[in-house]
Motif scaffolding. Structure first.
Motif, PDB file in Angstrom:
ATOM      1  N   ALA A 201      -4.947  23.344  -0.784  1.00 20.63           N
ATOM      2  CA  ALA A 201      -5.218  23.818   0.809  1.00 20.63           C
ATOM      3  C   ALA A 201      -5.133  22.565   1.445  1.00 20.63           C
ATOM      4  O   ALA A 201      -5.545  21.522   0.924  1.00 20.63           O
ATOM      5  N   ALA A 202      -4.662  22.661   2.719  1.00 23.78           N
ATOM      6  CA  ALA A 202      -4.750  21.340   3.493  1.00 23.78           C
ATOM      7  C   ALA A 202      -5.101  21.822   5.123  1.00 23.78           C
ATOM      8  O   ALA A 202      -4.925  23.052   5.513  1.00 23.78           O
ATOM      9  N   ASP A 203      -5.816  21.040   5.632  1.00 21.58           N
ATOM     10  CA  ASP A 203      -5.996  20.920   7.218  1.00 21.58           C
ATOM     11  C   ASP A 203      -7.561  22.276   7.272  1.00 21.58           C
ATOM     12  O   ASP A 203      -6.852  23.108   7.599  1.00 21.58           O
ATOM     13  N   PRO A 204      -8.576  21.865   7.019  1.00 19.98           N
ATOM     14  CA  PRO A 204      -9.650  22.588   7.010  1.00 19.98           C
ATOM     15  C   PRO A 204      -9.804  22.999   8.373  1.00 19.98           C
ATOM     16  O   PRO A 204      -9.522  22.345   9.377  1.00 19.98           O
ATOM     17  N   GLN A 205     -10.303  24.307   8.525  1.00 15.13           N
ATOM     18  CA  GLN A 205     -10.423  24.948   9.991  1.00 15.13           C
ATOM     19  C   GLN A 205     -11.499  24.378  10.490  1.00 15.13           C
ATOM     20  O   GLN A 205     -11.486  23.915  11.778  1.00 15.13           O
ATOM     21  N   ASP A 206     -12.649  23.589  10.002  1.00 15.40           N
ATOM     22  CA  ASP A 206     -13.665  22.607  10.316  1.00 15.40           C
ATOM     23  C   ASP A 206     -13.399  21.557   9.760  1.00 15.40           C
ATOM     24  O   ASP A 206     -13.900  21.335   8.450  1.00 15.40           O
ATOM     25  N   PRO A 207     -13.303  20.351  10.514  1.00 19.22           N
ATOM     26  CA  PRO A 207     -12.769  19.137   9.834  1.00 19.22           C
ATOM     27  C   PRO A 207     -14.305  18.588   9.133  1.00 19.22           C
ATOM     28  O   PRO A 207     -14.198  17.686   8.262  1.00 19.22           O
ATOM     29  N   PHE A 208     -15.201  19.321   9.356  1.00 21.76           N
ATOM     30  CA  PHE A 208     -16.562  18.441   8.935  1.00 21.76           C
ATOM     31  C   PHE A 208     -16.976  19.614   7.804  1.00 21.76           C
ATOM     32  O   PHE A 208     -18.027  18.989   7.312  1.00 21.76           O
ATOM     33  N   ASN A 209     -16.326  20.470   7.347  1.00 23.97           N
ATOM     34  CA  ASN A 209     -16.901  21.272   6.368  1.00 23.97           C
ATOM     35  C   ASN A 209     -15.286  21.531   5.377  1.00 23.97           C
ATOM     36  O   ASN A 209     -14.686  22.432   5.574  1.00 23.97           O
ATOM     37  N   LEU A 210     -15.192  20.324   4.399  1.00 20.99           N
ATOM     38  CA  LEU A 210     -14.065  20.740   3.520  1.00 20.99           C
ATOM     39  C   LEU A 210     -14.131  21.704   2.402  1.00 20.99           C
ATOM     40  O   LEU A 210     -13.455  21.885   1.580  1.00 20.99           O
ATOM     41  N   LYS A 211     -15.535  22.381   2.471  1.00 19.48           N
ATOM     42  CA  LYS A 211     -15.588  23.202   1.433  1.00 19.48           C
ATOM     43  C   LYS A 211     -15.563  24.903   2.107  1.00 19.48           C
ATOM     44  O   LYS A 211     -15.407  25.686   1.373  1.00 19.48           O
ATOM     45  N   GLY A 212     -15.074  24.799   3.346  1.00 23.75           N
ATOM     46  CA  GLY A 212     -14.707  26.099   3.867  1.00 23.75           C
ATOM     47  C   GLY A 212     -13.172  26.322   3.899  1.00 23.75           C
ATOM     48  O   GLY A 212     -12.532  26.158   2.799  1.00 23.75           O
ATOM     49  N   THR A 213     -12.866  27.116   4.528  1.00 23.73           N
ATOM     50  CA  THR A 213     -11.499  27.920   4.602  1.00 23.73           C
ATOM     51  C   THR A 213     -10.722  26.691   5.484  1.00 23.73           C
ATOM     52  O   THR A 213     -10.918  25.954   6.184  1.00 23.73           O
ATOM     53  N   TYR A 214      -9.130  26.979   5.048  1.00 28.24           N
ATOM     54  CA  TYR A 214      -8.410  26.073   5.623  1.00 28.24           C
ATOM     55  C   TYR A 214      -7.236  26.684   6.181  1.00 28.24           C
ATOM     56  O   TYR A 214      -6.793  27.847   5.791  1.00 28.24           O
ATOM     57  N   HIS A 215      -6.308  25.951   7.006  1.00 32.93           N
ATOM     58  CA  HIS A 215      -5.267  26.492   7.688  1.00 32.93           C
ATOM     59  C   HIS A 215      -3.856  26.794   6.625  1.00 32.93           C
ATOM     60  O   HIS A 215      -3.346  27.814   6.684  1.00 32.93           O
ATOM     61  N   TYR A 216      -3.815  26.027   5.814  1.00 33.63           N
ATOM     62  CA  TYR A 216      -2.484  25.993   4.852  1.00 33.63           C
ATOM     63  C   TYR A 216      -3.175  26.328   3.406  1.00 33.63           C
ATOM     64  O   TYR A 216      -3.875  25.543   2.854  1.00 33.63           O
ATOM     65  N   TRP A 217      -2.300  27.073   2.855  1.00 32.86           N
ATOM     66  CA  TRP A 217      -2.678  27.331   1.385  1.00 32.86           C
ATOM     67  C   TRP A 217      -1.211  27.613   0.444  1.00 32.86           C
ATOM     68  O   TRP A 217      -0.133  27.850   1.043  1.00 32.86           O
ATOM     69  N   GLY A 218      -1.341  27.032  -0.677  1.00 32.91           N
ATOM     70  CA  GLY A 218      -0.246  27.116  -1.655  1.00 32.91           C
ATOM     71  C   GLY A 218      -0.248  28.399  -2.323  1.00 32.91           C
ATOM     72  O   GLY A 218      -1.116  29.379  -2.015  1.00 32.91           O
TER      73      GLY A 218
ATOM     74  N   ASN B 167      -1.857  13.174   6.542  1.00 32.59           N
ATOM     75  CA  ASN B 167      -3.047  13.112   7.581  1.00 32.59           C
ATOM     76  C   ASN B 167      -4.154  14.114   7.458  1.00 32.59           C
ATOM     77  O   ASN B 167      -5.073  14.076   7.988  1.00 32.59           O
ATOM     78  N   TYR B 168      -3.697  15.171   6.559  1.00 31.77           N
ATOM     79  CA  TYR B 168      -4.478  16.212   6.348  1.00 31.77           C
ATOM     80  C   TYR B 168      -5.617  15.952   5.287  1.00 31.77           C
ATOM     81  O   TYR B 168      -5.175  15.456   4.088  1.00 31.77           O
ATOM     82  N   HIS B 169      -7.017  16.540   5.586  1.00 32.09           N
ATOM     83  CA  HIS B 169      -7.977  16.747   4.401  1.00 32.09           C
ATOM     84  C   HIS B 169      -7.304  17.739   3.507  1.00 32.09           C
ATOM     85  O   HIS B 169      -6.732  18.610   3.950  1.00 32.09           O
ATOM     86  N   MET B 170      -7.515  17.327   2.126  1.00 31.71           N
ATOM     87  CA  MET B 170      -6.973  18.608   1.268  1.00 31.71           C
ATOM     88  C   MET B 170      -7.809  18.917   0.279  1.00 31.71           C
ATOM     89  O   MET B 170      -9.005  18.465   0.201  1.00 31.71           O
ATOM     90  N   GLY B 171      -7.853  20.179  -0.160  1.00 32.63           N
ATOM     91  CA  GLY B 171      -8.979  20.707  -1.161  1.00 32.63           C
ATOM     92  C   GLY B 171      -8.327  21.658  -2.221  1.00 32.63           C
ATOM     93  O   GLY B 171      -7.023  21.976  -2.050  1.00 32.63           O
ATOM     94  N   TRP B 172      -8.948  21.791  -3.279  1.00 32.87           N
ATOM     95  CA  TRP B 172      -8.616  22.577  -4.443  1.00 32.87           C
ATOM     96  C   TRP B 172      -9.634  23.893  -4.468  1.00 32.87           C
ATOM     97  O   TRP B 172     -10.684  23.499  -4.271  1.00 32.87           O
ATOM     98  N   PHE B 173      -8.977  24.951  -4.699  1.00 40.35           N
ATOM     99  CA  PHE B 173      -9.981  26.086  -4.750  1.00 40.35           C
ATOM    100  C   PHE B 173      -9.608  26.874  -6.253  1.00 40.35           C
ATOM    101  O   PHE B 173      -8.360  26.474  -6.477  1.00 40.35           O
TER     102      PHE B 173
END
Length: 123
Positions: A97-114, A31-37
């Motif tokens: 990364a999973a679950d961005p702190q701002d769901p409208f900003n997927l380029k920002g920081t996230y709650h969970y990191w690998g 259910n989470y938005h996900m990102g790569w940094f």
């Protein structure tokens, strides 16, 4: 709580390809938005790509456009980053990364990191 484990990093020559995987644990991981940094030595962490939970929207950094592809398989709770035409400047530790702190900003920081996976591109 979500745990993320990246894999697929390694050493590759300029112009080569790698596919990174990020396996997420937890019932609601899909259910989470996900990102790569990524973070190169001596540099700040930077956004690479992100994908919403449904896969319906995708975002890329300018440096990744046309070369990298983010995708996800919610049945496997896994997000992928296919990286083609790699350059030495792509050398970095790549983080999922999973679950961005701002769901409208997927380029920002996230709650969970690998923990990250090292990608090294030789010239």
């Amino acid at each position: 709580q979500v745990q993320l484990v990246e894999s697929g990093g390694g050493l590759v020559q300029t112009g080569g390809s790698l596919r990174l995987s990020c396996a997420a644990s937890g019932r609601t991981a899909s259910n989470y938005h996900m990102g790569w940094f990524r973070q190169a030595p001596g540099k700040e962490r930077e956004f690479v790509a992100a994908i919403v939970w449904s896969g319906g929207r995708i975002f890329y950094a300018d440096s990744a456009k046309g070369r990298f592809t983010i995708s996800r398989d919610n049945a496997k709770n896994t997000v992928y980053l296919q990286m083609n035409s790699l350059k030495p400047e792509d050398t970095a530790v790549y983080y999922c990364a999973a679950d961005p702190q701002d769901p409208f900003n997927l380029k920002g920081t996230y709650h969970y990191w690998g923990q990250g996976t090292q990608v090294t591109v030789s010239s």
